[in-house]
Design an enzyme around this catalytic site. Structure first.
Site, PDB file in Angstrom:
ATOM      1  CE1 TYR A   1      -4.224   1.174  -0.123  1.00 21.79           C
ATOM      2  CE2 TYR A   1      -4.013  -0.833   1.005  1.00 21.79           C
ATOM      3  CZ  TYR A   1      -4.865   0.268  -0.163  1.00 21.79           C
ATOM      4  OH  TYR A   1      -6.111   0.414   0.202  1.00 21.79           O
TER       5      TYR A   1
ATOM      6  CD  GLU B   1      -4.340   6.347   0.882  1.00 23.07           C
ATOM      7  OE1 GLU B   1      -4.754   6.975   1.028  1.00 23.07           O
ATOM      8  OE2 GLU B   1      -5.714   4.341   0.834  1.00 23.07           O
TER       9      GLU B   1
ATOM     10  CG  ASP C   1      -7.368  11.790 -23.156  1.00 19.11           C
ATOM     11  OD1 ASP C   1      -6.278  11.061 -23.608  1.00 19.11           O
ATOM     12  OD2 ASP C   1      -8.450  11.571 -22.890  1.00 19.11           O
TER      13      ASP C   1
ATOM     14  CB  THR D   1      -4.127   4.660 -22.180  1.00 21.74           C
ATOM     15  OG1 THR D   1      -3.841   5.098 -23.424  1.00 21.74           O
ATOM     16  CG2 THR D   1      -5.256   4.835 -21.516  1.00 21.74           C
TER      17      THR D   1
ATOM     18  CE  LYS E   1      -6.814   3.822 -26.480  1.00 24.88           C
ATOM     19  NZ  LYS E   1      -7.512   4.109 -24.457  1.00 24.88           N
TER      20      LYS E   1
ATOM     21  NE  ARG F   1      -5.701  -3.143 -20.142  1.00 27.52           N
ATOM     22  CZ  ARG F   1      -6.253  -2.378 -21.663  1.00 27.52           C
ATOM     23  NH1 ARG F   1      -6.735  -1.668 -21.545  1.00 27.52           N
ATOM     24  NH2 ARG F   1      -6.090  -3.110 -22.597  1.00 27.52           N
TER      25      ARG F   1
HETATM   26  N1  PLP Z   1      -9.074   8.857 -23.323  1.00 27.06           N
HETATM   27  C1  PLP Z   1      -9.080   8.234 -24.296  1.00 27.06           C
HETATM   28  C2  PLP Z   1      -8.679   9.604 -25.994  1.00 27.06           C
HETATM   29  C3  PLP Z   1      -9.056   6.919 -25.093  1.00 27.06           C
HETATM   30  O1  PLP Z   1      -9.736   6.165 -26.078  1.00 27.06           O
HETATM   31  C4  PLP Z   1     -10.012   6.289 -23.974  1.00 27.06           C
HETATM   32  C5  PLP Z   1     -10.271   4.324 -24.275  1.00 27.06           C
HETATM   33  O2  PLP Z   1      -9.587   4.468 -25.161  1.00 27.06           O
HETATM   34  C6  PLP Z   1      -9.740   6.782 -22.540  1.00 27.06           C
HETATM   35  C7  PLP Z   1      -9.837   7.989 -21.991  1.00 27.06           C
HETATM   36  C8  PLP Z   1      -9.653   5.878 -21.613  1.00 27.06           C
HETATM   37  O3  PLP Z   1      -8.704   4.672 -21.336  1.00 27.06           O
HETATM   38  P1  PLP Z   1      -9.067   3.383 -20.436  1.00 27.06           P
HETATM   39  O4  PLP Z   1     -10.005   2.174 -21.181  1.00 27.06           O
HETATM   40  O5  PLP Z   1      -7.568   3.363 -19.828  1.00 27.06           O
HETATM   41  O6  PLP Z   1      -9.830   4.561 -18.574  1.00 27.06           O
END
Ligand code: PLP
Length: 472
Positions: free
Chosen positions: A65, A67, A242, A271, A274, A280
């Site tokens: 743990y 945190e 994002d 993420t 990808k 993950r």
């Molecule tokens: N943001 C974007 C642009 C995405 O394409 C995705 C997933 O497909 C996410 C966030 C969410 O990612 P996660 O599935 O790891 O929560």
């Protein structure tokens, strides 16, 4: 992908240990490897992590743990986790040229939540506390706290519309972001399919959002983040990008200058699994002014950190800092272009007419099909894609009129532009041979076509084995 000579022994030993306790799980893990090896994976959001990245996750770091953040934990005995998190963050900062990196988010959605609350804390909560001469929310009386809660809940977000390729977490009602923020969308020019910056500016001027979200899940072009920042500054918004989908292309220096979000956005989320090809998970990068708020992610919105996954992020980020990864990122884009060109030459209709990232969005209504029919027919022939709405989609988000293709996974396997042209041929064969049925989900596809395409897809994969050093 970097190989690991002893991975075979390590994975065998791991599976044997699992089998001794719950053989069905060992069986399913083995079957998943076979399935991954045998499918022609064109899912734009998936990839294959290296053996070193996978192995970094399966160990006792998971038992701890931790945190808090490096050096400021709510638990004792976190020296090793501190080391792991510091190394992962250092790689992330160096790779992306960011002031600050927070590597704890468990996924992309979690990274976005951390980022939203960091901006709310910086722009709404901190000024309110200053105004009220309080140091902490716990110091507020009931009335002031209620007023602050209302103020936090009354903020506005502007994000890309879903049918233009945006993501649910960018302020849409089914996601918590749509319940937290008043949301408006920006979209693409119906004539070209390209992001309409002038309309975005107009909407921003009128709507005055606290946050403008850049980034997408299904837009096949680069985005000019310098322009987005200019618009954000003009209306007093924070630019949050994002880059979940294209982080690997930023890491590999394919997207630079105005197309690299990190120098332009105050805060960037991603993420790690990808195009970045890690475990993950998620991550937040930000400028110094937001760092203290981002670091409150756990326990603000995140459960306890996953030290074993942070270790795997560190390994993957170290891999992404190598010249080999830059070569990979360039090949991902070259392959997407070859796939798009191959489809166009064979008469396909593509959203925006092509690609300059890792995504190709095919409008299958040109073949009289819904996305659902096309996705299922391609799967029958061993080609894994996913259906996706196209701009102004008449079939909605469930059946859709498009399929989204992406090249990160097959590029990791070593397929190149010649193979992409052949895959374009296989996809065209399936799409032109599929007859739509009476409902939007039904179709018929000749068994001979299925056998021919599946056979050829299997040959292509056989020539580029996945995890060749693993003999399971
Ligand atoms: N943001 C974007 C642009 C995405 O394409 C995705 C997933 O497909 C996410 C966030 C969410 O990612 P996660 O599935 O790891 O929560």
């Amino acid at each position: 992908m970097p190989t690991a000579p002893h991975a075979d022994t390590a994975f065998r030993a791991g599976l044997d240990a699992v089998r001794a306790v719950e053989p069905r799980i060992a069986e399913l893990i083995g079957q998943e490897l076979t399935a991954q090896r045998e499918s022609l994976k064109l899912i734009a959001s998936e990839n294959y992590a290296s053996p070193a990245t996978l192995l970094a996750m399966g160990n006792w770091l998971s038992d701890k743990y931790a945190e808090g953040t490096v050096g400021r934990r709510f638990y004792a005995g976190c020296q090793q986790v501190d080391g792991v998190e510091a190394i992962a963050a250092e790689h992330a900062r160096e790779l992306f040229g960011a002031d600050h990196a927070y590597v704890q988010p468990h996924s992309g959605i979690d990274a976005n939540l951390v980022a939203f609350w960091a901006v709310l804390a910086q722009r709404v909560e901190a000024p309110a506390l200053r105004r009220l001469e309080a140091r902490h929310v716990n110091d507020l009386g009931e009335a002031d706290w209620e007023a602050l809660r209302q103020e936090l809940g009354g903020q506005r977000m502007l994000g890309m519309s879903l049918d233009a390729g945006g993501h649910l977490t960018h302020g849409f009602r089914p996601n918590i972001s749509g319940k937290m923020f008043h949301q408006r969308s920006y979209g693409t020019d119906p004539a070209t399919g390209l992001l309409d910056y002038a309309a975005l500016r107009e909407t921003a001027r009128e709507f005055r959002p606290l946050i403008i979200v850049g980034g997408y899940s299904a837009y096949p072009r680069r985005v000019d983040f310098a322009k987005l920042r200019e618009i954000a500054d003009e209306v007093g918004a924070t630019l949050l990008v994002d880059m979940a989908h294209f982080a690997g292309l930023v890491a590999g220096k394919v997207f630079t200058g105005d197309f690299d979000p990190v120098p332009h956005a105050q805060i960037v989320t991603t993420t790690t699994h990808k195009s970045l090809r890690g475990p993950r998970g998620g991550m937040v990068l930000c400028d110094d002014s937001l760092a203290e708020h981002v670091d409150r992610g756990c326990p603000m919105v995140l459960g306890g950190p996953l030290p074993h996954v942070m270790a795997a992020k560190a390994v993957a980020l170290a891999e992404a800092r190598t010249p080999a990864f830059a070569g990979y990122a360039q090949r991902v884009v070259d392959n997407a272009r070859a796939l798009a060109d191959g489809l166009l030459r064979r008469g396909a209709r593509l959203v925006t007419g092509g690609t300059d990232n890792h995504i190709v969005l095919v409008d299958v209504s040109a073949h009289g099909l819904t996305g659902r029919q096309a996705e299922a027919a391609l799967l029958d022939a061993g080609i894994v894609t996913n259906r996706n709405a196209v701009p102004q989609d008449p079939n909605g988000a469930w059946y859709t009129s498009g399929i989204r293709l992406g090249t990160p996974a097959l590029t990791t396997r070593g397929l190149g532009t010649d193979e992409m042209d052949e895959i374009a041929e296989l996809i065209t064969t399936v799409l032109t041979s599929t007859d739509p049925g009476a409902s939007k989900a039904r179709y018929t596809l000749d068994a001979d076509v299925v056998a021919k395409v599946a056979g050829r897809a299997s040959d292509l994969l056989g020539a580029h084995p996945l995890y060749p050093e693993i003999t399971l």
